[in-house]
Design a protein around this motif. Structure first.
Motif: not given
Ligand SMILES: NC(=O)c1ccc[n+]([C@@H]2O[C@H](COP(=O)([O-])OP(=O)(O)OC[C@H]3O[C@@H](n4cnc5c(N)ncnc54)[C@H](OP(=O)(O)O)[C@@H]3O)[C@@H](O)[C@H]2O)c1
Length: 266
Positions: A88-97
């Motif tokens: 749907l074009g919505k943001p997904v933010i993922v925390y990495g290192t």
């Protein structure tokens, strides 16, 4: 942005939740333990699929704060939940290192184009998978500051507890408030979908300078002989994030770079 799901409300997640709520966003959080009804925090365990149904059906964005591993569970969670949000074009933010960056030269500068490697943590392949699917990976360094969950992480406490790595290695730092701000900004920028962005202060410091700058004595030389010291240390650039946040945005610094420069001259 009206409804945001924060998966994992630990040190950073709880601060992000507080900031979003104060901006009028409806926030859903998760923890691994079952919580009290009506608190806005649901039980979610990546490895226990029956808990996934506790998540809200419709959200305008997701922030994934837990390590993206194991890959099989991450892929399954993408199929069951995240895909429809990304489609749907919505943001997904993922925390990495920053552990993902492979360096061969001591004190090498790294940026988002630096080669990745899999580490023992096994989270990088999950991060890469989600990034390829359109998530934005925020690559975090050592997290410090005062969280809204009541916990404080700081250099003085790390030094007192003996968490110091070899004194001639660089430490890269990410303040919790900068991570929160960067997350909020990136969520509103659809053109950043599918990118990795370093979130750190861009001012790596040698442990030696930090210890002396904070008024402590250097530890005995044996500290430099630990296994970790055999790995080259790296310096992480935040140029990309600085351009996203604007040249006037000031990242939190553990100590004033001017003080550090003065200290070095002594
Ligand atoms: N600490 C550092 O210096 C550092 C540096 C770079 C990157 N990072 C990464 O940055 C991210 C945010 O850090 P943080 O300090 O905010 O982490 P944190 O305080 O440990 O919070 C992590 C959250 O994820 C949840 N969680 C962990 N494993 C889970 C699982 N298998 N299923 C469901 N939920 C799970 C935890 O649940 P509970 O609340 O139930 O425990 C917690 O709410 C983490 O991915 C961390 O690994 C940390």
């Amino acid at each position: 942005m009206k409804k945001v799901l924060i998966i994992g409300s630990g040190f950073v997640g709880s601060s992000l939740a507080a900031s979003l709520k104060s901006a009028g966003v409806q926030v859903y959080c998760t923890r691994r333990q079952r919580g009290e009804e009506g608190t806005g925090t649901s039980q979610f365990v990546l490895e226990e699929e029956e808990t996934w149904r506790n998540l809200p059906e419709e959200v305008d964005g997701v922030v994934w704060t837990l390590p993206a591993r194991p890959l099989s569970q991450v892929q399954r969670f993408y199929d069951v939940y995240l895909q429809s949000i990304l489609d749907l074009g919505k943001p997904v933010i993922v925390y990495g290192t920053i552990g993902r960056y492979h360096v061969e030269e001591e004190h090498q500068w790294v940026d988002e184009k630096t080669r990745y490697k899999q580490t023992e943590s096994g989270r990088e392949e999950g991060e890469n998978f989600l990034q390829e699917k359109g998530a934005t990976v925020l690559v975090l360094a050592a997290i410090w500051g005062e969280s809204k969950n009541g916990e404080t992480r700081g250099l003085k406490a790390w030094i007192k507890k003996g968490y110091i790595q070899a004194v001639d290695k660089f430490l890269n730092l990410s303040h919790v408030d900068d991570i929160v701000k960067a997350t909020e900004v990136v969520m509103e920028r659809p053109e950043l979908k599918g990118q990795a962005i370093n979130v750190c202060d861009g001012n790596p410091m040698l442990w030696r300078d930090i210890i002396l700058g904070l008024g402590y004595e250097l530890p005995p030389m044996t500290m430099t002989m630990t296994a970790i010291s055999s790995r080259p240390s790296k310096r992480v650039s935040n140029d990309m994030l600085q351009s996203i946040m604007g040249k006037d945005y000031k990242f939190q610094q553990v100590m004033d770079p001017v003080d550090l420069a003065v200290d070095k001259q002594r």
